[in-house]
Each structure stands twice: as C-alpha cells, then as structure tokens.
Design an enzyme around this catalytic site. Sequence first.
Site, PDB file in Angstrom:
ATOM      1  CG  HIS A  82      -0.137   1.867   5.644  1.00  0.00           C
ATOM      2  ND1 HIS A  82      -0.202   1.807   4.269  1.00  0.00           N
ATOM      3  CD2 HIS A  82      -0.957   0.885   6.093  1.00  0.00           C
ATOM      4  CE1 HIS A  82      -1.013   0.822   3.914  1.00  0.00           C
ATOM      5  NE2 HIS A  82      -1.485   0.252   5.002  1.00  0.00           N
ATOM      6  CG  ASP A 161       0.902  -7.732   0.413  1.00  0.00           C
ATOM      7  OD1 ASP A 161       0.280  -8.425   1.240  1.00  0.00           O
ATOM      8  OD2 ASP A 161       0.491  -6.626   0.011  1.00  0.00           O
ATOM      9  NE  ARG A 168      -4.636 -11.858   3.882  1.00  0.00           N
ATOM     10  CZ  ARG A 168      -4.299 -10.615   4.245  1.00  0.00           C
ATOM     11  NH1 ARG A 168      -3.328  -9.982   3.614  1.00  0.00           N
ATOM     12  NH2 ARG A 168      -4.904 -10.030   5.241  1.00  0.00           N
ATOM     13  CE  LYS A 187       0.687  -3.640   1.353  1.00  0.00           C
ATOM     14  NZ  LYS A 187      -0.645  -4.142   1.100  1.00  0.00           N
TER      15      LYS A 187
HETATM   16  N1  URA Z   1      -4.151  -3.418   4.092  1.00  0.00           N
HETATM   17  C1  URA Z   1      -3.153  -4.175   3.549  1.00  0.00           C
HETATM   18  O1  URA Z   1      -2.289  -3.672   2.843  1.00  0.00           O
HETATM   19  N2  URA Z   1      -3.138  -5.493   3.825  1.00  0.00           N
HETATM   20  C2  URA Z   1      -4.051  -6.099   4.597  1.00  0.00           C
HETATM   21  O2  URA Z   1      -3.968  -7.289   4.813  1.00  0.00           O
HETATM   22  C3  URA Z   1      -5.093  -5.312   5.154  1.00  0.00           C
HETATM   23  C4  URA Z   1      -5.105  -3.960   4.882  1.00  0.00           C
END
Ligand code: URA
Length: 442
Positions: A82, A161, A168, A187
């Site tokens: 990731h 999330d 956010r 995730k």
């Molecule tokens: N990528 C994500 O999945 N979440 C974040 O908070 C920042 C980058």
Amino acid sequence: MRMYDLIEKKKNGFPLSTDEIQWMINGYTKEQIPDYQMSAMLMAICFQGMNEQETLDLTLAMRDSGEVLDLSAVHGIKVDKHSTGGVGDKTTLVLTPIVAALGVPVAKMSGRGLGHTGGTIDKLECFTGFRTDISRKQFFENVNAIGIAVAGQTASLAPADKKLYALRDVTATVAQMSLIASSIMSKKLASGSDAIVLDVKTGNGAFMQKKEDAVRLAETMVKIGTMAGKKMAALVTDMSQPLGNMVGNSLEVIEAIEALRGNGSKDLMDDVYALGAQMLLLAGCAGNEKEAYDSMQSVVKDKRALDKFAEMVEAQGGDKRQVYDTDLLAKAKLKLPVNAKEDGYISSMDTADIGIACMTLGGGRETKESAIDLSVGIELKKKVGDQVKRGEVLAYLYANDEKKAETARDIVANAYHYGASEVMKPQTIHAVITADGHLGKR
Ligand code: URA
C-alpha cells in the site's frame, strides 16, 4: 455513554478507552452519532493526538466495522502493498507482476485517485474491457490460477473508515498521524493478507511532508500491523517530485509497461525493487535482499513480469494486445510543450501542483463521482537536479481541450523552481522500517 462526554474528554487531553472508541465507531457507522459531533471529535484528535493504544483501538474498531476478508482459499503467503499516495506513483503496476512472476500470490484491493493523487484502479481501466469489479469467486480463482488479481476495494471493507475519511476530507482533519495510520491499517487488516508492505511517501506531494513525520507514521503502522498478527515492513520514500516521468492514467500505464520491458527510470525502479525485496522476504521467496534483487531483475530482463502483467489484464477481461502495443491505448489529441522560464538548475518542484495540473486537464477527480479523461496528463522532461536553458522544454502536456491546457501550462511552469548552482537529485528511499526496527535510513 454520551458522545458529548467523549468529545470533552479528548478536548481536555485525556486518552479514550478501548470501550469508548469501540462505542464511538460502532455508533458512527450505524448513524447513531451525527457528523457534527464526530467532526468535533476529529478536530479534538488533531489538537490533542492519540496515544499508541488509542490508535490501535481505533484501527481495530474500524477494521471490525465491516467484512474482514478470509483469503484462506488463496494458496501461499499473501503479501499486500500500500502506498500513502502521491503523484506519478505507478509502482503497483510494475511491482505486482514482478513479485507474482516470482511466486508471491498477489490478491490486491486498490483504490481510485482522489484530489491530486492517482489511483491504480483508474489506471487499470485504461485497458479496454478491464474489470476491477470481479466477483470474490473470480478474484480467488484468478490468484490461484495465475498468481495475481487487482480489484477495486468493496464498500463492505472498513465502512467506518469510508464514512470518516469523507468527513475528514471536508473538515481539514486528514493530515493527522493517528487518523491516517488507523485509516490505512483498518483497510489493510480487513483485506486479509498475511503480510503488508507499506510505501510511506514524504515530501511536498505527500500527506506527510516532513521526513520525521513520515518515519513516525511508518513506525506506527508497522507496530499496529505487528500487534494485529501480520508480518510488516515499511519504506519511507521520496515524493518531493513526481515518481518517474509520466503523470496521468494512460501515460502512467505506458511508463509502467516500459519499466516491465526494462526501461524504467531510476527513481521508479529504486522504489519498485526496494518494496519488492521486502515483499519477497516476508513471503519467504528470497533468503536475503541480494537474492531478491537478482531474481526481480531477472524476471524483468526475460519479460516474465511483462507476460504476467498481460496475463492479469486478459484474466480480468482486458485487451492484452494493448500491453504489447501501447499505441492501442487511448491517446490525447494535443501534445503541447511547457518551456523553462530561466537558465539554471531545477532546485525544487511543487509536486502536488503537478497532480493538480493533471486534474485540470481532466485526468483527476474533484469528487468520487466525477468522470475522468484517462488519456490526458503530463510528461516530465526535467526534474530536480537537471540543468536547463531558458526556453528549453520542461514538460509536455497531453490534452484534449485547449483552454484546460492553457491553465495547466501555467500551473506546470510555476511548479518548477530554479537555482544558479548545482543541486543533488533527491534520493528515492529515505528509510526502511521492519518489525524489529529500522534497517537503516539511507
Ligand atoms: N490514505 C488513506 O487511506 N487514509 C488516509 O487517511 C490517508 C491516506
């Protein structure tokens, strides 16, 4: 429990308990806690921070807000990768077929681009017919049959999330270390792999602009993953300029294919091989770094990695002829130069602005629902450390609309800064962090 009391507690700098965090995330996912109270909590977290235990609790609560994938139907040690996001980051397209060609099963969930950063799923959709929404059954079958599948992230993984990230994004609470770490790791933990390799970007094109913040984020995520029972490694890598030379979906696909043919730029291949080495080590497919590098270079040289990429494109419904003949991919109508304004050395680049220029051309999304033009983008002919003469070509814009190209040209031209004396090219790998500590800052 009352959300009001939890906001007050965090506002005054006290840590939240495991039960309180679970209650809050559960209530927010079920829409029992309104956005305005969660916004206040997020802002309190931005000012007061979260300790290690709170960050772990938040991650696990978000992981458990939805489905946790069971990848036991896929044989072997599954390693996920990731990136925290950047400009020109096509690493997944190059890296995953390389490690898959060496026997590491790749069962990867990827995202779309948002804002100035690109996403793997959009890039893969450059291949005519390519399906990123394959069924779970097909996903497992492809990984078992050919060793690789890359699909879009389903809404059932970490829904808390998804909701929190959207909040956010509009409340100026994205760039907080614990929130980023828990968002990414919830995730990744829900995706069910055995091992995770993280590419944490640092520089003016990344969320974590300062290197020490990026290192702290990487350490935190490695710790969370290890505590959750995963094998972990993280790299802190450079995003003080775009990675490679192409920015924009089909242009990045072409660059990735060139890299798989053995013609990748140094910074891109440094990133690919450093991440790949960690993936091979965690999967037990290499005994040491040298062995990992040798085997990765050999599958690029003999085109096994390129063939693996073509196999994946075909298995997901795409036209694999486009892998071997990239002229068959979508092309923009116009190719326009951006010229240097001064003589000198390129001293720095406003990396996020290059991503914004690509969005301006139509290559990025303002919202998750926006349609994008896969063919547009920017080819960088000069990067940090290069010497230029006034009027020399810095970059080419690939555009379908002259007005948009005019705006993008100004953004790109202004993103380059000049100095009179020689400038060092930035190093690509800043640090490697494993569960047992730093392997070293480079
Ligand atoms: N990528 C994500 O999945 N979440 C974040 O908070 C920042 C980058």
